[in-house]
Design a protein around this motif. Structure first.
Motif, PDB file in Angstrom:
ATOM      1  N   MET A   1       0.837  -1.172   0.000  1.00 23.07           N
ATOM      2  CA  MET A   1       0.000   0.000   0.000  1.00 23.07           C
ATOM      3  C   MET A   1       0.891   1.246   0.000  1.00 23.07           C
ATOM      4  O   MET A   1       1.720   1.431   0.869  1.00 23.07           O
ATOM      5  CB  MET A   1      -0.906  -0.044   1.236  1.00 23.07           C
ATOM      6  N   ASN A   2       0.700   2.087  -0.973  1.00 16.06           N
ATOM      7  CA  ASN A   2       1.474   3.328  -1.073  1.00 16.06           C
ATOM      8  C   ASN A   2       0.708   4.457  -0.399  1.00 16.06           C
ATOM      9  O   ASN A   2      -0.438   4.723  -0.732  1.00 16.06           O
ATOM     10  CB  ASN A   2       1.734   3.689  -2.531  1.00 16.06           C
ATOM     11  N   THR A   3       1.355   5.098   0.537  1.00 13.90           N
ATOM     12  CA  THR A   3       0.748   6.256   1.193  1.00 13.90           C
ATOM     13  C   THR A   3       1.709   7.428   1.056  1.00 13.90           C
ATOM     14  O   THR A   3       2.916   7.263   0.961  1.00 13.90           O
ATOM     15  CB  THR A   3       0.492   5.989   2.689  1.00 13.90           C
ATOM     16  N   ILE A   4       1.136   8.590   1.060  1.00 18.98           N
ATOM     17  CA  ILE A   4       1.936   9.803   0.954  1.00 18.98           C
ATOM     18  C   ILE A   4       2.123  10.371   2.366  1.00 18.98           C
ATOM     19  O   ILE A   4       1.191  10.390   3.159  1.00 18.98           O
ATOM     20  CB  ILE A   4       1.282  10.827   0.002  1.00 18.98           C
ATOM     21  N   THR A   5       3.318  10.798   2.658  1.00 15.33           N
ATOM     22  CA  THR A   5       3.616  11.327   3.988  1.00 15.33           C
ATOM     23  C   THR A   5       3.102  12.755   4.111  1.00 15.33           C
ATOM     24  O   THR A   5       2.734  13.395   3.115  1.00 15.33           O
ATOM     25  CB  THR A   5       5.127  11.310   4.250  1.00 15.33           C
ATOM     26  N   GLU A   6       3.099  13.256   5.332  1.00 22.45           N
ATOM     27  CA  GLU A   6       2.661  14.635   5.556  1.00 22.45           C
ATOM     28  C   GLU A   6       3.583  15.616   4.850  1.00 22.45           C
ATOM     29  O   GLU A   6       3.128  16.617   4.297  1.00 22.45           O
ATOM     30  CB  GLU A   6       2.613  14.929   7.051  1.00 22.45           C
ATOM     31  N   ASN A   7       4.883  15.335   4.838  1.00 22.74           N
ATOM     32  CA  ASN A   7       5.823  16.202   4.124  1.00 22.74           C
ATOM     33  C   ASN A   7       5.559  16.162   2.623  1.00 22.74           C
ATOM     34  O   ASN A   7       5.707  17.172   1.931  1.00 22.74           O
ATOM     35  CB  ASN A   7       7.266  15.784   4.399  1.00 22.74           C
ATOM     36  N   GLY A   8       5.152  15.007   2.119  1.00 21.06           N
ATOM     37  CA  GLY A   8       4.813  14.895   0.700  1.00 21.06           C
ATOM     38  C   GLY A   8       3.594  15.720   0.339  1.00 21.06           C
ATOM     39  O   GLY A   8       3.538  16.343  -0.726  1.00 21.06           O
ATOM     40  N   VAL A   9       2.607  15.723   1.222  1.00 23.38           N
ATOM     41  CA  VAL A   9       1.397  16.516   0.982  1.00 23.38           C
ATOM     42  C   VAL A   9       1.736  18.001   0.992  1.00 23.38           C
ATOM     43  O   VAL A   9       1.270  18.769   0.141  1.00 23.38           O
ATOM     44  CB  VAL A   9       0.319  16.181   2.041  1.00 23.38           C
ATOM     45  N   VAL A  10       2.559  18.413   1.963  1.00 21.42           N
ATOM     46  CA  VAL A  10       2.956  19.823   2.040  1.00 21.42           C
ATOM     47  C   VAL A  10       3.743  20.212   0.799  1.00 21.42           C
ATOM     48  O   VAL A  10       3.523  21.288   0.221  1.00 21.42           O
ATOM     49  CB  VAL A  10       3.771  20.078   3.336  1.00 21.42           C
ATOM     50  N   LEU A  11       4.646  19.362   0.355  1.00 21.22           N
ATOM     51  CA  LEU A  11       5.430  19.642  -0.847  1.00 21.22           C
ATOM     52  C   LEU A  11       4.525  19.731  -2.079  1.00 21.22           C
ATOM     53  O   LEU A  11       4.675  20.633  -2.907  1.00 21.22           O
ATOM     54  CB  LEU A  11       6.499  18.559  -1.044  1.00 21.22           C
ATOM     55  N   LEU A  12       3.577  18.824  -2.192  1.00 19.37           N
ATOM     56  CA  LEU A  12       2.646  18.840  -3.318  1.00 19.37           C
ATOM     57  C   LEU A  12       1.802  20.115  -3.308  1.00 19.37           C
ATOM     58  O   LEU A  12       1.632  20.766  -4.355  1.00 19.37           O
ATOM     59  CB  LEU A  12       1.752  17.599  -3.267  1.00 19.37           C
ATOM     60  N   LEU A  13       1.287  20.493  -2.158  1.00 19.85           N
ATOM     61  CA  LEU A  13       0.488  21.717  -2.044  1.00 19.85           C
ATOM     62  C   LEU A  13       1.327  22.947  -2.378  1.00 19.85           C
ATOM     63  O   LEU A  13       0.887  23.836  -3.118  1.00 19.85           O
ATOM     64  CB  LEU A  13      -0.087  21.837  -0.638  1.00 19.85           C
ATOM     65  N   SER A  14       2.538  22.986  -1.854  1.00 20.47           N
ATOM     66  CA  SER A  14       3.417  24.125  -2.094  1.00 20.47           C
ATOM     67  C   SER A  14       3.765  24.251  -3.573  1.00 20.47           C
ATOM     68  O   SER A  14       3.723  25.341  -4.147  1.00 20.47           O
ATOM     69  CB  SER A  14       4.681  23.971  -1.253  1.00 20.47           C
ATOM     70  N   ARG A  15       4.097  23.147  -4.203  1.00 16.74           N
ATOM     71  CA  ARG A  15       4.450  23.194  -5.629  1.00 16.74           C
ATOM     72  C   ARG A  15       3.246  23.523  -6.503  1.00 16.74           C
ATOM     73  O   ARG A  15       3.370  24.217  -7.510  1.00 16.74           O
ATOM     74  CB  ARG A  15       5.062  21.855  -6.054  1.00 16.74           C
ATOM     75  N   THR A  16       2.078  23.041  -6.116  1.00 18.09           N
ATOM     76  CA  THR A  16       0.868  23.361  -6.883  1.00 18.09           C
ATOM     77  C   THR A  16       0.574  24.859  -6.827  1.00 18.09           C
ATOM     78  O   THR A  16       0.288  25.488  -7.856  1.00 18.09           O
ATOM     79  CB  THR A  16      -0.329  22.566  -6.336  1.00 18.09           C
ATOM     80  N   LEU A  17       0.654  25.435  -5.639  1.00 16.88           N
ATOM     81  CA  LEU A  17       0.442  26.882  -5.515  1.00 16.88           C
ATOM     82  C   LEU A  17       1.535  27.668  -6.236  1.00 16.88           C
ATOM     83  O   LEU A  17       1.277  28.735  -6.795  1.00 16.88           O
ATOM     84  CB  LEU A  17       0.382  27.282  -4.043  1.00 16.88           C
ATOM     85  N   SER A  18       2.746  27.143  -6.235  1.00 16.58           N
ATOM     86  CA  SER A  18       3.844  27.791  -6.939  1.00 16.58           C
ATOM     87  C   SER A  18       3.572  27.850  -8.442  1.00 16.58           C
ATOM     88  O   SER A  18       3.776  28.890  -9.073  1.00 16.58           O
ATOM     89  CB  SER A  18       5.143  27.039  -6.670  1.00 16.58           C
ATOM     90  N   ILE A  19       3.101  26.753  -8.993  1.00 11.94           N
ATOM     91  CA  ILE A  19       2.780  26.730 -10.428  1.00 11.94           C
ATOM     92  C   ILE A  19       1.638  27.687 -10.735  1.00 11.94           C
ATOM     93  O   ILE A  19       1.650  28.402 -11.741  1.00 11.94           O
ATOM     94  CB  ILE A  19       2.466  25.294 -10.871  1.00 11.94           C
TER      95      ILE A  19
END
Length: 103
Positions: A1-19
């Motif tokens: 089972m692949n899960t995303i870590t809290e740091n991964g979620v923060v990185l994804l959110l940050s990069r999405t807002l950056s784009i």
């Protein structure tokens, strides 16, 4: 089972807002030729009147065009700087978007 870590979620959110901010800045930058053309056209058509201290309407419109151009450039710089800051996802961004601690 692949899960995303809290740091991964923060990185994804940050990069999405950056784009998002980057493309918003590009959209704002696309208005630059229009503002430059309007300002140059105004200067060419009223070039002799600008030096006349009695021409308040011309001074107003010149100041208006210059102010619009200035704030357009300020918006573009702020959006691009914000995009870079969010893309780097430093510790302050991780604290901002990261999970809060329950006391």
């Amino acid at each position: 089972m692949n899960t995303i870590t809290e740091n991964g979620v923060v990185l994804l959110l940050s990069r999405t807002l950056s784009i998002y901010l980057f493309f918003w800045g590009c959209m704002e930058l696309s208005y630059l030729p229009q503002h430059l053309y309007e300002l140059s056209y105004f200067l060419q058509t009223t070039g002799s009147v600008i030096l006349d201290p009695k021409s308040d309407p011309q001074q107003f419109f010149l100041h208006d065009h210059q102010t619009e151009l200035f704030f357009l450039l300020v918006r573009v710089v702020i959006l691009f700087v914000g995009s870079v800051i969010l893309y780097r996802c430093g510790t302050s961004i991780r604290r901002l978007f990261g999970p809060g601690t329950d006391a």
